[in-house]
Design a protein around this motif. Structure first.
Motif, PDB file in Angstrom:
ATOM      1  N   PHE A 298     -11.540 -21.884 -14.808  1.00 39.91           N
ATOM      2  CA  PHE A 298     -10.856 -20.764 -14.154  1.00 39.91           C
ATOM      3  C   PHE A 298      -9.388 -21.129 -14.038  1.00 39.91           C
ATOM      4  O   PHE A 298      -9.049 -22.206 -13.541  1.00 39.91           O
ATOM      5  CB  PHE A 298     -11.420 -20.531 -12.746  1.00 39.91           C
ATOM      6  CG  PHE A 298     -12.840 -20.034 -12.722  1.00 39.91           C
ATOM      7  CD1 PHE A 298     -13.122 -18.678 -12.812  1.00 39.91           C
ATOM      8  CD2 PHE A 298     -13.899 -20.927 -12.611  1.00 39.91           C
ATOM      9  CE1 PHE A 298     -14.430 -18.215 -12.784  1.00 39.91           C
ATOM     10  CE2 PHE A 298     -15.219 -20.475 -12.586  1.00 39.91           C
ATOM     11  CZ  PHE A 298     -15.482 -19.110 -12.670  1.00 39.91           C
ATOM     12  N   VAL A 299      -8.540 -20.243 -14.506  1.00 40.89           N
ATOM     13  CA  VAL A 299      -7.099 -20.464 -14.380  1.00 40.89           C
ATOM     14  C   VAL A 299      -6.466 -19.210 -13.781  1.00 40.89           C
ATOM     15  O   VAL A 299      -7.049 -18.127 -13.825  1.00 40.89           O
ATOM     16  CB  VAL A 299      -6.414 -20.767 -15.743  1.00 40.89           C
ATOM     17  CG1 VAL A 299      -6.880 -22.097 -16.292  1.00 40.89           C
ATOM     18  CG2 VAL A 299      -6.664 -19.655 -16.736  1.00 40.89           C
ATOM     19  N   VAL A 300      -5.273 -19.391 -13.220  1.00 42.19           N
ATOM     20  CA  VAL A 300      -4.556 -18.255 -12.649  1.00 42.19           C
ATOM     21  C   VAL A 300      -3.530 -17.772 -13.668  1.00 42.19           C
ATOM     22  O   VAL A 300      -2.781 -18.573 -14.216  1.00 42.19           O
ATOM     23  CB  VAL A 300      -3.844 -18.657 -11.344  1.00 42.19           C
ATOM     24  CG1 VAL A 300      -3.084 -17.473 -10.763  1.00 42.19           C
ATOM     25  CG2 VAL A 300      -4.843 -19.189 -10.335  1.00 42.19           C
ATOM     26  N   ARG A 301      -3.556 -16.493 -13.948  1.00 37.76           N
ATOM     27  CA  ARG A 301      -2.551 -15.933 -14.842  1.00 37.76           C
ATOM     28  C   ARG A 301      -1.592 -15.074 -14.049  1.00 37.76           C
ATOM     29  O   ARG A 301      -2.005 -14.285 -13.210  1.00 37.76           O
ATOM     30  CB  ARG A 301      -3.218 -15.101 -15.933  1.00 37.76           C
ATOM     31  CG  ARG A 301      -3.872 -15.972 -16.970  1.00 37.76           C
ATOM     32  CD  ARG A 301      -4.159 -15.208 -18.233  1.00 37.76           C
ATOM     33  NE  ARG A 301      -4.715 -16.118 -19.224  1.00 37.76           N
ATOM     34  CZ  ARG A 301      -5.287 -15.711 -20.339  1.00 37.76           C
ATOM     35  NH1 ARG A 301      -5.402 -14.419 -20.592  1.00 37.76           N
ATOM     36  NH2 ARG A 301      -5.759 -16.587 -21.196  1.00 37.76           N
ATOM     37  N   ASP A 302      -0.321 -15.240 -14.345  1.00 35.43           N
ATOM     38  CA  ASP A 302       0.720 -14.459 -13.680  1.00 35.43           C
ATOM     39  C   ASP A 302       1.072 -13.244 -14.527  1.00 35.43           C
ATOM     40  O   ASP A 302       1.335 -13.379 -15.714  1.00 35.43           O
ATOM     41  CB  ASP A 302       1.988 -15.321 -13.536  1.00 35.43           C
ATOM     42  CG  ASP A 302       1.959 -16.139 -12.267  1.00 35.43           C
ATOM     43  OD1 ASP A 302       1.997 -15.515 -11.198  1.00 35.43           O
ATOM     44  OD2 ASP A 302       1.871 -17.372 -12.362  1.00 35.43           O
ATOM     45  N   TYR A 303       1.065 -12.097 -13.893  1.00 30.68           N
ATOM     46  CA  TYR A 303       1.454 -10.878 -14.604  1.00 30.68           C
ATOM     47  C   TYR A 303       2.731 -10.349 -13.987  1.00 30.68           C
ATOM     48  O   TYR A 303       2.831 -10.232 -12.760  1.00 30.68           O
ATOM     49  CB  TYR A 303       0.349  -9.822 -14.517  1.00 30.68           C
ATOM     50  CG  TYR A 303      -0.900 -10.225 -15.270  1.00 30.68           C
ATOM     51  CD1 TYR A 303      -1.091  -9.837 -16.586  1.00 30.68           C
ATOM     52  CD2 TYR A 303      -1.864 -11.035 -14.673  1.00 30.68           C
ATOM     53  CE1 TYR A 303      -2.212 -10.236 -17.287  1.00 30.68           C
ATOM     54  CE2 TYR A 303      -2.994 -11.437 -15.368  1.00 30.68           C
ATOM     55  CZ  TYR A 303      -3.170 -11.033 -16.670  1.00 30.68           C
ATOM     56  OH  TYR A 303      -4.269 -11.436 -17.370  1.00 30.68           O
ATOM     57  N   GLY A 304       3.716 -10.051 -14.797  1.00 31.85           N
ATOM     58  CA  GLY A 304       4.978  -9.512 -14.301  1.00 31.85           C
ATOM     59  C   GLY A 304       4.839  -8.044 -13.930  1.00 31.85           C
ATOM     60  O   GLY A 304       3.790  -7.435 -14.125  1.00 31.85           O
ATOM     61  N   SER A 305       5.906  -7.500 -13.398  1.00 34.98           N
ATOM     62  CA  SER A 305       5.930  -6.090 -13.038  1.00 34.98           C
ATOM     63  C   SER A 305       5.994  -5.238 -14.312  1.00 34.98           C
ATOM     64  O   SER A 305       6.614  -5.637 -15.288  1.00 34.98           O
ATOM     65  CB  SER A 305       7.175  -5.841 -12.173  1.00 34.98           C
ATOM     66  OG  SER A 305       7.288  -4.474 -11.907  1.00 34.98           O
ATOM     67  N   TYR A 306       5.284  -4.125 -14.327  1.00 33.60           N
ATOM     68  CA  TYR A 306       5.363  -3.230 -15.491  1.00 33.60           C
ATOM     69  C   TYR A 306       5.156  -1.787 -15.045  1.00 33.60           C
ATOM     70  O   TYR A 306       4.632  -1.537 -13.963  1.00 33.60           O
ATOM     71  CB  TYR A 306       4.337  -3.618 -16.567  1.00 33.60           C
ATOM     72  CG  TYR A 306       2.891  -3.556 -16.124  1.00 33.60           C
ATOM     73  CD1 TYR A 306       2.129  -2.406 -16.341  1.00 33.60           C
ATOM     74  CD2 TYR A 306       2.271  -4.648 -15.497  1.00 33.60           C
ATOM     75  CE1 TYR A 306       0.800  -2.346 -15.933  1.00 33.60           C
ATOM     76  CE2 TYR A 306       0.955  -4.595 -15.085  1.00 33.60           C
ATOM     77  CZ  TYR A 306       0.221  -3.447 -15.319  1.00 33.60           C
ATOM     78  OH  TYR A 306      -1.092  -3.379 -14.922  1.00 33.60           O
ATOM     79  N   ALA A 307       5.592  -0.869 -15.889  1.00 31.17           N
ATOM     80  CA  ALA A 307       5.418   0.552 -15.589  1.00 31.17           C
ATOM     81  C   ALA A 307       4.029   0.971 -16.029  1.00 31.17           C
ATOM     82  O   ALA A 307       3.689   0.896 -17.201  1.00 31.17           O
ATOM     83  CB  ALA A 307       6.478   1.376 -16.308  1.00 31.17           C
ATOM     84  N   GLY A 308       3.210   1.363 -15.086  1.00 33.14           N
ATOM     85  CA  GLY A 308       1.853   1.798 -15.413  1.00 33.14           C
ATOM     86  C   GLY A 308       1.712   3.277 -15.119  1.00 33.14           C
ATOM     87  O   GLY A 308       2.679   3.951 -14.772  1.00 33.14           O
ATOM     88  N   ARG A 309       0.500   3.784 -15.293  1.00 37.53           N
ATOM     89  CA  ARG A 309       0.268   5.191 -15.010  1.00 37.53           C
ATOM     90  C   ARG A 309      -0.875   5.359 -14.036  1.00 37.53           C
ATOM     91  O   ARG A 309      -1.845   4.627 -14.098  1.00 37.53           O
ATOM     92  CB  ARG A 309      -0.062   5.938 -16.307  1.00 37.53           C
ATOM     93  CG  ARG A 309       1.163   6.247 -17.094  1.00 37.53           C
ATOM     94  CD  ARG A 309       0.863   7.180 -18.241  1.00 37.53           C
ATOM     95  NE  ARG A 309       2.074   7.414 -19.010  1.00 37.53           N
ATOM     96  CZ  ARG A 309       2.978   8.336 -18.690  1.00 37.53           C
ATOM     97  NH1 ARG A 309       2.801   9.107 -17.629  1.00 37.53           N
ATOM     98  NH2 ARG A 309       4.055   8.494 -19.430  1.00 37.53           N
ATOM     99  N   ASN A 310      -0.750   6.310 -13.190  1.00 37.48           N
ATOM    100  CA  ASN A 310      -1.865   6.704 -12.341  1.00 37.48           C
ATOM    101  C   ASN A 310      -2.814   7.503 -13.221  1.00 37.48           C
ATOM    102  O   ASN A 310      -2.463   8.580 -13.693  1.00 37.48           O
ATOM    103  CB  ASN A 310      -1.340   7.564 -11.185  1.00 37.48           C
ATOM    104  CG  ASN A 310      -2.461   8.018 -10.265  1.00 37.48           C
ATOM    105  OD1 ASN A 310      -3.609   8.111 -10.676  1.00 37.48           O
ATOM    106  ND2 ASN A 310      -2.124   8.305  -9.032  1.00 37.48           N
ATOM    107  N   PRO A 311      -3.999   6.960 -13.485  1.00 32.98           N
ATOM    108  CA  PRO A 311      -4.903   7.644 -14.430  1.00 32.98           C
ATOM    109  C   PRO A 311      -5.330   9.027 -13.936  1.00 32.98           C
ATOM    110  O   PRO A 311      -5.726   9.876 -14.731  1.00 32.98           O
ATOM    111  CB  PRO A 311      -6.098   6.707 -14.541  1.00 32.98           C
ATOM    112  CG  PRO A 311      -5.925   5.655 -13.532  1.00 32.98           C
ATOM    113  CD  PRO A 311      -4.563   5.752 -12.932  1.00 32.98           C
TER     114      PRO A 311
END
Lengths: 93, 92
Positions: free
Chosen positions: A50-63
């Motif tokens: 198990f490792v921790v992955r860092d995700y940066g900020s991104y523009a997503g959509r409200n489905p």
């Protein structure tokens, strides 16, 4: 199999009382969670890691609405299956 | 963190000998492996679910040669972390 089934199976296999098996399972998974909270890595040979992955900020959509939203940076745990378990799962052994 | 550290946690927190702690930890992973190998999912509340997924056969390509190959059907393991764990990991 859920956590209580795992506790039951451990108790039976190692002759532990339900309370003892519960404590053992809880302390193992608590130590995993504590480690991941600190950004650490867990590596169990033959099982996986198990490792921790860092995700940066991104523009997503409200489905639901289709509107654009900014997703804040986040950390997620990632599991990489170990060689032995990968093969056993695939062969059904 | 490896198995040695987990055995140490069980020893320190629950007071079993090192030998007994090792047996218990090995047993836990053996049970989990057997369950997943039999195709059954593992759901640990507060931590996450390990799910056995059936993948269908599909056509793929050898990225080195471009040659078309058949990727046979197989079973893979996926992990979905619990919301409790994800929240705890993202709390500052």
């Amino acid at each position: 199999m859920n956590k209580s089934d795992l506790i039951g199976a451990l108790g039976k296999k190692e002759n532990l009382t339900e309370r003892q098996a519960t404590e053992a399972i809880n302390s193992i998974f608590k130590s995993f969670a504590d480690k991941l909270k600190k950004g650490g890595r867990i590596e169990i040979r033959g099982f996986g890691s198990f490792v921790v992955r860092d995700y940066g900020s991104y523009a997503g959509r409200n489905p639901k609405t289709g509107g654009t939203i900014q997703v804040t940076p986040k950390k997620l745990p990632f599991f990489k299956v170990g060689k032995e378990l990968k093969e056993r799962v695939n062969s059904g052994a | 963190m490896t198995k040695v550290d987990i055995i140490q946690v069980v020893h320190d927190k629950l007071g079993y000998s090192k030998k007994d702690s090792a047996t218990i930890v090995e047993s836990v992973f053996d049970i989990m492996k057997e369950t997943l190998a039999s195709g059954e999912d593992l759901k640990i509340s507060g931590f996450g679910n390990l799910v056995v997924k059936e993948k269908k056969a599909r056509k793929g390509r050898n990225p080195q040669t471009g040659e078309e190959i058949e990727i046979s059907k197989r079973r893979v393991l996926t992990f979905k972390s619990s919301q409790v764990l994800r929240r705890a990991m993202n709390r500052e």
